[in-house]
Design an enzyme around this catalytic site. Structure first.
Site, PDB file in Angstrom:
ATOM      1  N   ASP A 103      -6.836  -9.071   3.499  1.00  0.00           N
ATOM      2  CA  ASP A 103      -6.826  -8.064   4.558  1.00  0.00           C
ATOM      3  C   ASP A 103      -8.164  -8.167   5.290  1.00  0.00           C
ATOM      4  O   ASP A 103      -9.219  -7.989   4.673  1.00  0.00           O
ATOM      5  CB  ASP A 103      -6.625  -6.674   3.934  1.00  0.00           C
ATOM      6  CG  ASP A 103      -6.271  -5.603   4.962  1.00  0.00           C
ATOM      7  OD1 ASP A 103      -6.621  -5.761   6.142  1.00  0.00           O
ATOM      8  OD2 ASP A 103      -5.663  -4.591   4.565  1.00  0.00           O
TER       9      ASP A 103
ATOM     10  N   HIS B  48      -8.906   3.722  10.252  1.00  0.00           N
ATOM     11  CA  HIS B  48      -7.680   4.442   9.917  1.00  0.00           C
ATOM     12  C   HIS B  48      -7.622   5.748  10.705  1.00  0.00           C
ATOM     13  O   HIS B  48      -7.976   6.807  10.219  1.00  0.00           O
ATOM     14  CB  HIS B  48      -7.585   4.700   8.403  1.00  0.00           C
ATOM     15  CG  HIS B  48      -7.292   3.442   7.650  1.00  0.00           C
ATOM     16  ND1 HIS B  48      -7.541   3.300   6.305  1.00  0.00           N
ATOM     17  CD2 HIS B  48      -6.755   2.260   8.047  1.00  0.00           C
ATOM     18  CE1 HIS B  48      -7.177   2.075   5.929  1.00  0.00           C
ATOM     19  NE2 HIS B  48      -6.712   1.427   6.968  1.00  0.00           N
TER      20      HIS B  48
ATOM     21  N   ASP C 276      -6.899  -5.284  12.942  1.00  0.00           N
ATOM     22  CA  ASP C 276      -6.766  -5.172  11.479  1.00  0.00           C
ATOM     23  C   ASP C 276      -5.513  -5.962  11.102  1.00  0.00           C
ATOM     24  O   ASP C 276      -4.434  -5.702  11.649  1.00  0.00           O
ATOM     25  CB  ASP C 276      -6.612  -3.667  11.170  1.00  0.00           C
ATOM     26  CG  ASP C 276      -6.496  -3.346   9.701  1.00  0.00           C
ATOM     27  OD1 ASP C 276      -6.574  -4.251   8.867  1.00  0.00           O
ATOM     28  OD2 ASP C 276      -6.320  -2.135   9.396  1.00  0.00           O
TER      29      ASP C 276
ATOM     30  N   HIS D 264      -1.189   2.731  10.555  1.00  0.00           N
ATOM     31  CA  HIS D 264      -2.085   3.761  11.084  1.00  0.00           C
ATOM     32  C   HIS D 264      -2.466   3.487  12.524  1.00  0.00           C
ATOM     33  O   HIS D 264      -2.312   2.362  13.007  1.00  0.00           O
ATOM     34  CB  HIS D 264      -3.350   3.805  10.222  1.00  0.00           C
ATOM     35  CG  HIS D 264      -3.952   2.445   9.973  1.00  0.00           C
ATOM     36  ND1 HIS D 264      -4.837   1.855  10.836  1.00  0.00           N
ATOM     37  CD2 HIS D 264      -3.737   1.530   8.988  1.00  0.00           C
ATOM     38  CE1 HIS D 264      -5.158   0.660  10.379  1.00  0.00           C
ATOM     39  NE2 HIS D 264      -4.500   0.420   9.259  1.00  0.00           N
TER      40      HIS D 264
ATOM     41  N   GLU E 173       1.603  -1.889   8.490  1.00  0.00           N
ATOM     42  CA  GLU E 173       1.319  -2.684   7.290  1.00  0.00           C
ATOM     43  C   GLU E 173       2.221  -2.334   6.117  1.00  0.00           C
ATOM     44  O   GLU E 173       1.874  -1.532   5.284  1.00  0.00           O
ATOM     45  CB  GLU E 173      -0.153  -2.637   6.894  1.00  0.00           C
ATOM     46  CG  GLU E 173      -0.821  -1.298   6.795  1.00  0.00           C
ATOM     47  CD  GLU E 173      -2.298  -1.421   6.371  1.00  0.00           C
ATOM     48  OE1 GLU E 173      -2.634  -2.302   5.582  1.00  0.00           O
ATOM     49  OE2 GLU E 173      -3.098  -0.604   6.841  1.00  0.00           O
TER      50      GLU E 173
ATOM     51  N   GLU F 250       0.376  -7.356   7.574  1.00  0.00           N
ATOM     52  CA  GLU F 250      -0.121  -6.385   8.562  1.00  0.00           C
ATOM     53  C   GLU F 250      -0.455  -7.064   9.884  1.00  0.00           C
ATOM     54  O   GLU F 250      -0.965  -8.184   9.903  1.00  0.00           O
ATOM     55  CB  GLU F 250      -1.396  -5.692   8.033  1.00  0.00           C
ATOM     56  CG  GLU F 250      -2.035  -4.739   9.045  1.00  0.00           C
ATOM     57  CD  GLU F 250      -3.237  -3.990   8.494  1.00  0.00           C
ATOM     58  OE1 GLU F 250      -3.855  -4.475   7.530  1.00  0.00           O
ATOM     59  OE2 GLU F 250      -3.559  -2.934   9.055  1.00  0.00           O
TER      60      GLU F 250
HETATM   61 CO    CO Z   1      -4.761  -1.499   8.183  1.00  0.00          CO
END
Ligand code: CO
Length: 302
Positions: free
Chosen positions: A89, A168, A100, A160, A193, A288
């Site tokens: 990640d 977030h 992200d 998010h 995600e 994600e």
């Molecule tokens: Co994320």
């Protein structure tokens, strides 16, 4: 969202994509997790040279039942195994505008179906993501895609919103249908995600924390704590940082650094991100991507 802001998101996405492509080629069993994390973080910095981008948070390398928030410490000697289910990640930010993204690797292919379920759920979720679409609709789509492949979504890990220097942000985009009628809105950035597991679909906090972020900066009496807070605010603002980053960037002996972290946690100035894990012996896969809703389109960043 102004055009300039959208361009920063897109640039963050471009840098992240380069780092993802490099990481997918470079990661091999037998490597140390620390070596993997350092090389990905370095590749973000290299790719970002012209664009002023930086890592948006420490690279998370959560393995097997660990779903999120693991990053190796500076003394970690843990080695990646062929049978491991590794979630990578990572993210880049340009002036606080974040991309992200995450993918999962498993070298002996014993969990290929679970990884495929996460990737499929992500793609299905992205297909329905557009301006004025209800969050419940996205969640329902993701949940169905995961369950159709015989796995469980993790209830308490969600996609998010993304905001400047806020990884977030609201709203949460759950991976199971909660019937949330709130809609996605033009001019905003989001990350979807899906977390997929053969466990119960619920993660708990572990003991270990290597990742922290400034929460409510306020005056602290302890001089080391003040020094550390000043450093992380200047370097990372309110984005997550790793203990190994401050070890490297701030000249503060280990004992004083420990005191500083403890004092800042106690005062509520910083918060920790403990490892989040499924039941021992179970596995978790994650996929994600981030996107912006801009000029009537859904633009996937990476
Ligand atoms: Co994320």
């Amino acid at each position: 969202m102004e055009k300039e802001e959208a361009e920063k998101y897109i640039l963050a996405g471009r840098i992240t994509k380069i780092a993802v492509q490099k990481a997918k080629k470079a990661i091999k069993p037998g490597q140390k997790l620390l070596e993997i994390a350092l090389s990905i973080e370095k590749s973000i910095v290299i790719a970002a040279v012209e664009g002023r981008g930086k890592p948006a948070f420490p690279v998370n390398l959560s393995i097997n039942e660990n779903a999120a928030h693991f990053t190796p410490s500076s003394t970690s000697t843990e080695v990646l195994k062929e049978s491991d289910v590794l979630k990578v990640d990572l993210g880049c930010h340009v002036d606080g505008f974040i991309c992200d993204t995450a993918f999962t690797l498993n070298f002996d292919n014993s969990h290929a179906k679970m990884i495929e379920a996460a990737e499929h759920a992500l793609e299905e979720g992205l297909k329905v993501s557009a301006d004025k679409v209800e969050i419940g609709k996205i969640s329902e789509t993701i949940e169905k895609a995961i369950k159709a492949k015989g796995f469980n979504p993790i209830k308490n890990l969600t996609g998010h919103g993304l905001a400047q220097y806020e990884q977030h942000a609201l709203p949460s985009i759950p991976n199971m249908d909660t019937g949330n009628p709130k809609q996605l809105e033009e001019g905003n950035a989001y990350a979807i995600e899906p977390f997929v597991t053969n466990g119960e679909g619920y993660v708990r906090e572990g003991q270990q924390s290597e990742i922290f972020a400034v929460d409510k900066p306020r005056n602290v009496r302890n001089a080391y704590a003040r020094k550390l807070l000043e450093f992380v605010l200047a370097e990372y603002e309110t984005l997550p940082f790793a203990l190994r980053w401050i070890e490297k960037g701030l000249k503060l002996p280990e004992f004083q650094r420990r005191v500083a972290v403890r004092e800042l946690l106690k005062a509520g100035c910083i918060r920790s991100f403990p490892i989040l894990h499924e039941q021992p012996g179970k596995f978790v896969a994650q996929a994600e991507k981030s996107f912006i809703l801009f000029e009537g389109k859904t633009t996937v960043l990476c």
